[in-house]
Design a protein around this motif. Structure first.
Motif, PDB file in Angstrom:
ATOM      1  N   SER A 164       0.843  -1.190   0.000  1.00 32.74           N
ATOM      2  CA  SER A 164       0.000   0.000   0.000  1.00 32.74           C
ATOM      3  C   SER A 164       0.878   1.240   0.000  1.00 32.74           C
ATOM      4  N   LYS A 165       0.247   2.374  -0.293  1.00 31.33           N
ATOM      5  CA  LYS A 165       0.950   3.647  -0.243  1.00 31.33           C
ATOM      6  C   LYS A 165       1.427   3.941   1.171  1.00 31.33           C
ATOM      7  N   GLU A 166       0.600   3.600   2.156  1.00 30.09           N
ATOM      8  CA  GLU A 166       0.953   3.868   3.543  1.00 30.09           C
ATOM      9  C   GLU A 166       2.170   3.045   3.970  1.00 30.09           C
ATOM     10  N   ALA A 217       4.438   1.839   1.955  1.00 28.49           N
ATOM     11  CA  ALA A 217       5.580   2.367   1.209  1.00 28.49           C
ATOM     12  C   ALA A 217       6.130   3.620   1.876  1.00 28.49           C
ATOM     13  N   ALA A 218       5.247   4.505   2.343  1.00 29.73           N
ATOM     14  CA  ALA A 218       5.695   5.735   2.997  1.00 29.73           C
ATOM     15  C   ALA A 218       6.484   5.417   4.262  1.00 29.73           C
ATOM     16  N   TYR A 274       5.749  -2.644  -5.820  1.00 34.33           N
ATOM     17  CA  TYR A 274       4.367  -2.426  -5.392  1.00 34.33           C
ATOM     18  C   TYR A 274       3.581  -3.706  -5.676  1.00 34.33           C
TER      19      TYR A 274
END
Length: 256
Positions: free
Chosen positions: A217-219, A221-222, A234
Motif C-alpha cells: 500500500s501507499k501507507e 511504502a511511505a 508495489y
C-alpha cells in the motif's frame, strides 16, 4: 556499464517495480512498462513456473526497457546461472543467511574474473548477437543486479556482513518469512520487526547498498521510505488484480 536501476539508485532516486506470480503472458512486461514500473521480478520460488515460461516472459519484457529479474527458488549455482542465461538482468535469492552464502551467490552470478558464471554466447541473455564477448562479460558483470533476501534471524544477525560483500546490490526484506523466523508471524507492527527493518536499512546505507521491500500500500511504502528503503515493488499481479476487481464489483453492486 551499469544498468538503469543501479544508476537510478546511486543517483538517489526511489526505484519502483512490481512482482509477477501468476500472469505469465507475453503482454505482462508491456503492461508493467505501461504502468510506469522500472523493474519486474518474476517469481520462481512460490510458483510452478518452469524455465520455458520464465524465458518467455523475460524475453518479452527486455525490449520494453523494464528490467526483468527472476527470484530463484534456492541459492544454487544452477538456478542462478539458468535465470541469467534465460535473459534476466538480475536475480533475487531467498533466505541468504551469511556473508559466505552471499559471496557464493555473487560468484555464481558474475563472469570471471569477478566470479565463475559459465560462458555461453549468442543465446538469450545477449539477444543471440555476435559481439565482443570479453567486453560483454565485463559490462554484464557491472550491470547484473544481485538482490539478497534478509528473511531469517540468521540473515538479520549477519546483515551488516552480507551488505559488505562486493557484488551484493540490494538487501531485500522478506517480511512474512522474517516475522515467522522471529517468532512473531504476521505481526508487522511489532517493535522487534520494526527494529529489524531499521537494522537492514542501516546496514545497507553503511555499506553503500540499498534496502528493498514489496509494499502492499501507499501507507506501507511511505513508512519504508521514511526508514530508508530505496527500492520497492508495489505488490504482485494476482493481488493487484483481485483488489481492483473487488473494488470495482463492490462499487457496481452498490448501484443495485
Amino acid at each position: 556499464m551499469t544498468g538503469p536501476i543501479k544508476q537510478a539508485l546511486h543517483s538517489g532516486e526511489l526505484v519502483l517495480g512490481t512482482f509477477v506470480f501468476e500472469f505469465a503472458t507475453t503482454g505482462i512486461g508491456r503492461l508493467v512498462a505501461g504502468a510506469g514500473a522500472q523493474f519486474v521480478i518474476y517469481d520462481a520460488e512460490h510458483t510452478g513456473w518452469g524455465w520455458e515460461t520464465l524465458g518467455r516472459v523475460v524475453a518479452t519484457t527486455r525490449p520494453t526497457g523494464v528490467e526483468p529479474y527472476i527470484r530463484v527458488p534456492t541459492a544454487e549455482r544452477t538456478q542462478i546461472s539458468r535465470a541469467l542465461d534465460a535473459g534476466a538482468r538480475g536475480i533475487m535469492v531467498p533466505m541468504v543467511d551469511s556473508a559466505d552464502q552471499a559471496r557464493d551467490v555473487v560468484r555464481w552470478a558474475k563472469y570471471p574474473p569477478d566470479g565463475v558464471r559459465g560462458a555461453a554466447f549468442g543465446v538469450a541473455h545477449d539477444d543471440y548477437a555476435a559481439t565482443d564477448n570479453v567486453a560483454y562479460m565485463r559490462d554484464t558483470n557491472a550491470r547484473t543486479m544481485v538482490i539478497t533476501q534478509i528473511e531469517t534471524v540468521a540473515g538479520l544477525e549477519s546483515v551488516a556482513e552480507i551488505a559488505e560483500v562486493d557484488g551484493v546490490d540490494v538487501l531485500w526484506v522478506g517480511h512474512f518469512d522474517l516475522t515467522n523466523s522471529m517468532g512473531i508471524p504476521g505481526q508487522f507492527d511489532h517493535p522487534d520487526y520494526l527494529g529489524a527493518l531499521d537494522r537492514v536499512a542501516k546496514a545497507a546505507r553503511a555499506a553503500g547498498k540499498f534496502a528493498g521491500f514489496m509494499a502492499g500500500s501507499k501507507e506501507e511504502a511511505a513508512m519504508l521510505v521514511d526508514r530508508g528503503f530505496r527500492i520497492l515493488a508495489y505488490g504482485g499481479d494476482l493481488w493487484i488484480y483481485q483488489a481492483a476487481l473487488r473494488t470495482g464489483l463492490r462499487e457496481v453492486r452498490e448501484l443495485g
